[in-house]
Every structure is written in C-alpha cells, then in structure tokens.
Design a protein around this motif. Structure first.
Motif, PDB file in Angstrom:
ATOM      1  N   LEU A 144      22.775  63.357   5.095  1.00 16.79           N
ATOM      2  CA  LEU A 144      24.088  63.053   4.512  1.00 16.79           C
ATOM      3  C   LEU A 144      24.802  64.338   4.092  1.00 16.79           C
ATOM      4  CD1 LEU A 144      23.146  59.956   2.318  1.00 16.79           C
ATOM      5  CD2 LEU A 144      24.189  59.970   4.599  1.00 16.79           C
ATOM      6  N   ALA A 145      24.037  65.288   3.555  1.00 18.94           N
ATOM      7  CA  ALA A 145      24.634  66.549   3.109  1.00 18.94           C
ATOM      8  C   ALA A 145      25.186  67.353   4.282  1.00 18.94           C
ATOM      9  CB  ALA A 145      23.600  67.371   2.339  1.00 18.94           C
ATOM     10  N   ILE A 146      24.521  67.295   5.431  1.00 18.63           N
ATOM     11  CA  ILE A 146      25.015  68.004   6.611  1.00 18.63           C
ATOM     12  C   ILE A 146      26.349  67.414   7.058  1.00 18.63           C
ATOM     13  CG2 ILE A 146      24.573  68.407   9.071  1.00 18.63           C
ATOM     14  CD1 ILE A 146      21.582  68.675   8.289  1.00 18.63           C
ATOM     15  N   SER A 147      26.426  66.091   7.122  1.00 18.97           N
ATOM     16  CA  SER A 147      27.702  65.446   7.496  1.00 18.97           C
ATOM     17  C   SER A 147      28.780  65.766   6.471  1.00 18.97           C
ATOM     18  CB  SER A 147      27.519  63.936   7.615  1.00 18.97           C
ATOM     19  OG  SER A 147      26.728  63.622   8.730  1.00 18.97           O
ATOM     20  N   ALA A 178      19.403  78.785  -4.043  1.00 15.79           N
ATOM     21  CA  ALA A 178      19.982  78.939  -5.374  1.00 15.79           C
ATOM     22  C   ALA A 178      21.446  79.357  -5.300  1.00 15.79           C
ATOM     23  CB  ALA A 178      19.182  79.950  -6.179  1.00 15.79           C
ATOM     24  N   SER A 179      21.820  80.130  -4.276  1.00 11.26           N
ATOM     25  CA  SER A 179      23.198  80.617  -4.195  1.00 11.26           C
ATOM     26  C   SER A 179      24.028  79.870  -3.162  1.00 11.26           C
ATOM     27  CB  SER A 179      23.195  82.111  -3.853  1.00 11.26           C
ATOM     28  OG  SER A 179      22.661  82.302  -2.557  1.00 11.26           O
ATOM     29  N   SER A 180      23.465  78.841  -2.536  1.00  8.31           N
ATOM     30  CA  SER A 180      24.187  78.138  -1.484  1.00  8.31           C
ATOM     31  C   SER A 180      24.243  76.645  -1.776  1.00  8.31           C
ATOM     32  CB  SER A 180      23.498  78.382  -0.137  1.00  8.31           C
ATOM     33  OG  SER A 180      24.132  77.634   0.863  1.00  8.31           O
ATOM     34  N   ASP A 181      25.424  76.073  -1.601  1.00  6.99           N
ATOM     35  CA  ASP A 181      25.556  74.633  -1.745  1.00  6.99           C
ATOM     36  C   ASP A 181      25.633  73.948  -0.387  1.00  6.99           C
ATOM     37  OD1 ASP A 181      28.008  75.630  -1.071  1.00  6.99           O
ATOM     38  OD2 ASP A 181      29.133  74.351  -2.435  1.00  6.99           O
ATOM     39  N   VAL A 182      25.440  74.724   0.696  1.00  6.18           N
ATOM     40  CA  VAL A 182      25.460  74.185   2.038  1.00  6.18           C
ATOM     41  C   VAL A 182      24.025  73.994   2.506  1.00  6.18           C
ATOM     42  CG1 VAL A 182      26.195  74.579   4.409  1.00  6.18           C
ATOM     43  CG2 VAL A 182      27.637  75.331   2.533  1.00  6.18           C
ATOM     44  N   PRO A 183      23.659  72.793   2.935  1.00  5.76           N
ATOM     45  CA  PRO A 183      22.281  72.550   3.357  1.00  5.76           C
ATOM     46  C   PRO A 183      21.962  73.239   4.678  1.00  5.76           C
ATOM     47  CG  PRO A 183      23.632  70.660   3.877  1.00  5.76           C
ATOM     48  CD  PRO A 183      24.508  71.615   3.090  1.00  5.76           C
ATOM     49  N   ALA A 184      20.671  73.513   4.908  1.00  4.54           N
ATOM     50  CA  ALA A 184      20.257  74.047   6.205  1.00  4.54           C
ATOM     51  C   ALA A 184      20.661  73.046   7.273  1.00  4.54           C
ATOM     52  CB  ALA A 184      18.757  74.280   6.214  1.00  4.54           C
ATOM     53  N   GLY A 185      21.295  73.528   8.320  1.00  4.70           N
ATOM     54  CA  GLY A 185      21.798  72.642   9.356  1.00  4.70           C
ATOM     55  C   GLY A 185      23.247  72.267   9.132  1.00  4.70           C
ATOM     56  N   GLY A 186      23.794  72.570   7.980  1.00  5.03           N
ATOM     57  CA  GLY A 186      25.195  72.279   7.690  1.00  5.03           C
ATOM     58  C   GLY A 186      26.103  73.379   8.211  1.00  5.03           C
ATOM     59  N   ALA A 212      34.347  62.026  13.292  1.00  4.75           N
ATOM     60  CA  ALA A 212      33.001  62.038  13.861  1.00  4.75           C
ATOM     61  C   ALA A 212      31.959  62.242  12.766  1.00  4.75           C
ATOM     62  CB  ALA A 212      32.878  63.127  14.919  1.00  4.75           C
ATOM     63  N   ASN A 213      32.254  63.108  11.808  1.00  6.27           N
ATOM     64  CA  ASN A 213      31.329  63.326  10.696  1.00  6.27           C
ATOM     65  C   ASN A 213      31.220  62.092   9.802  1.00  6.27           C
ATOM     66  OD1 ASN A 213      30.095  66.069  10.618  1.00  6.27           O
ATOM     67  ND2 ASN A 213      32.229  66.657  10.911  1.00  6.27           N
ATOM     68  N   VAL A 214      32.325  61.393   9.610  1.00  6.46           N
ATOM     69  CA  VAL A 214      32.284  60.148   8.828  1.00  6.46           C
ATOM     70  C   VAL A 214      31.413  59.114   9.544  1.00  6.46           C
ATOM     71  CG1 VAL A 214      33.664  58.169   8.052  1.00  6.46           C
ATOM     72  CG2 VAL A 214      34.482  60.489   7.645  1.00  6.46           C
ATOM     73  N   THR A 215      31.538  59.021  10.853  1.00  2.00           N
ATOM     74  CA  THR A 215      30.727  58.080  11.628  1.00  2.00           C
ATOM     75  C   THR A 215      29.244  58.426  11.500  1.00  2.00           C
ATOM     76  OG1 THR A 215      32.531  57.714  13.183  1.00  2.00           O
ATOM     77  CG2 THR A 215      30.314  57.136  13.932  1.00  2.00           C
ATOM     78  N   ALA A 216      28.906  59.706  11.612  1.00  2.32           N
ATOM     79  CA  ALA A 216      27.502  60.125  11.466  1.00  2.32           C
ATOM     80  C   ALA A 216      26.995  59.843  10.060  1.00  2.32           C
ATOM     81  CB  ALA A 216      27.362  61.608  11.796  1.00  2.32           C
ATOM     82  N   PHE A 217      27.822  60.106   9.066  1.00  5.01           N
ATOM     83  CA  PHE A 217      27.455  59.853   7.671  1.00  5.01           C
ATOM     84  C   PHE A 217      27.167  58.367   7.458  1.00  5.01           C
ATOM     85  CE2 PHE A 217      28.310  58.942   3.229  1.00  5.01           C
ATOM     86  CZ  PHE A 217      27.771  60.021   2.557  1.00  5.01           C
ATOM     87  N   ASN A 218      28.068  57.521   7.943  1.00  2.00           N
ATOM     88  CA  ASN A 218      27.897  56.078   7.769  1.00  2.00           C
ATOM     89  C   ASN A 218      26.679  55.550   8.522  1.00  2.00           C
ATOM     90  OD1 ASN A 218      30.069  55.812   6.027  1.00  2.00           O
ATOM     91  ND2 ASN A 218      31.505  55.365   7.674  1.00  2.00           N
ATOM     92  N   ALA A 219      26.405  56.100   9.701  1.00  6.60           N
ATOM     93  CA  ALA A 219      25.224  55.678  10.463  1.00  6.60           C
ATOM     94  C   ALA A 219      23.946  56.054   9.713  1.00  6.60           C
ATOM     95  CB  ALA A 219      25.239  56.303  11.853  1.00  6.60           C
ATOM     96  N   ALA A 220      23.886  57.259   9.181  1.00  5.90           N
ATOM     97  CA  ALA A 220      22.698  57.692   8.423  1.00  5.90           C
ATOM     98  C   ALA A 220      22.530  56.847   7.166  1.00  5.90           C
ATOM     99  CB  ALA A 220      22.817  59.164   8.065  1.00  5.90           C
ATOM    100  N   ARG A 221      23.624  56.560   6.496  1.00  7.85           N
ATOM    101  CA  ARG A 221      23.566  55.740   5.287  1.00  7.85           C
ATOM    102  C   ARG A 221      23.089  54.323   5.611  1.00  7.85           C
ATOM    103  NH1 ARG A 221      28.891  54.028   2.250  1.00  7.85           N
ATOM    104  NH2 ARG A 221      29.029  53.089   4.290  1.00  7.85           N
ATOM    105  N   SER A 222      23.569  53.789   6.716  1.00  6.23           N
ATOM    106  CA  SER A 222      23.157  52.454   7.139  1.00  6.23           C
ATOM    107  C   SER A 222      21.668  52.421   7.480  1.00  6.23           C
ATOM    108  CB  SER A 222      23.988  52.023   8.352  1.00  6.23           C
ATOM    109  OG  SER A 222      23.564  50.771   8.827  1.00  6.23           O
ATOM    110  N   MET A 223      21.186  53.459   8.147  1.00  6.05           N
ATOM    111  CA  MET A 223      19.757  53.517   8.473  1.00  6.05           C
ATOM    112  C   MET A 223      18.905  53.618   7.212  1.00  6.05           C
ATOM    113  SD  MET A 223      19.414  55.726  11.969  1.00  6.05           S
ATOM    114  CE  MET A 223      20.720  56.910  11.734  1.00  6.05           C
ATOM    115  N   MET A 224      19.373  54.382   6.243  1.00 11.55           N
ATOM    116  CA  MET A 224      18.644  54.483   4.969  1.00 11.55           C
ATOM    117  C   MET A 224      18.606  53.137   4.261  1.00 11.55           C
ATOM    118  SD  MET A 224      19.754  58.007   3.204  1.00 11.55           S
ATOM    119  CE  MET A 224      20.012  59.474   4.150  1.00 11.55           C
TER     120      MET A 224
END
Length: 141
Positions: free
Chosen positions: A5-8, A59-67, A119-131
């Motif tokens: 979710l953080a990557i999306s 500690a200094s980054s708010d962007v996840p690995a893969g984001g 596209a990112n919203v679609t990926a976010f919603n798909a991941a949320r639905s799977m969870m």
C-alpha cells in the motif's frame, strides 16, 4: 503487507506533484514580464526509484523500498519572445518575454500524471481488497 500500500501511495504522491507542477506551468505560460524582470521558471519533476539503499536508511526516508521519490528542478527552457510592440511590457525591439513553457508538453504531462495516478489507485484498491479477503478467510477458522 503494508509496504504494498505504501508503494502505491508513494506513486500517487509523485503523480499528484507532477499534475500540480504541470498546472502551475500552464498557468504561467502566458504571463508576460517587463524587460529585465524575472520570469517564472518552468519546473520539472524528476523521479527515481527508492531502492534497497534507501531501505537501509529508513530513519531519514518516508518512501518505502520499491516506492518512488521525486524532486523539483527548474527547467532550462529559454523564454519565449513574441513580437508585440503595442504591449506596455515590450522591450526596445518590440518583443515581450513569456516563460519558456510548451503548453502542449505540459498538457501531455498532466494527462499522463492523471492516468498514472489512476493506475496507482487501482493497484492500491486491489492490494487492499486482497488484504481484506485474507482477513476474512483467516477469521472463519
């Protein structure tokens, strides 16, 4: 699990910034400047993946690995000069200076930002639905 979710979310943040910058550039495209005055500089969004190196320094980054992370840079586009001797902002030769913004490029960038955001919203919603489905399945045992 939450990293998906953080990557999306990081992608949505970058595309929102890209849309805002394109809108700002379009708004400044026809703003004239007096001779010697500072023109609005077109901005560009530069992106890079937040890879493993940034994951080690959480500690200094708010962007996840893969984001994705973004930075704003000024464009080096030359000012646009239009011959308009009747304009009070014209120089001695009759030219008026405008910011070096290509509105066609900016509209393309804006359209691409909106599509990428969707596209990112679609990926976010798909991941949320799977969870949610995984929690539902886990709760039935």
């Amino acid at each position: 699990m939450w990293q998906t979710l953080a990557i999306s979310q990081s992608g949505m943040d970058v595309e929102q910034l890209r849309a805002e910058v394109a809108s700002r550039n379009i708004a400044n495209a026809n703003v004239a400047a007096a001779p010697g005055a500072v023109l609005a500089k077109p901005m560009r969004v530069v992106t890079q993946p937040a890879g493993f190196g940034q994951a080690l320094d959480r500690a200094s980054s708010d962007v996840p690995a893969g984001g994705v992370r973004a930075a704003l840079v000024e464009s080096d586009a030359q000012p646009r000069k239009v011959l308009d001797p009747s304009n009070p902002l014209a120089d001695a030769q009759g030219y008026v200076q405008y910011a070096g913004v290509n509105t066609l490029d900016e509209m393309f960038s804006l359209t691409m930002a909106v599509r990428s955001y969707e596209a990112n919203v679609t990926a976010f919603n798909a991941a949320r639905s799977m969870m949610q489905k995984a929690l539902d399945i886990g709760g039935k045992q």
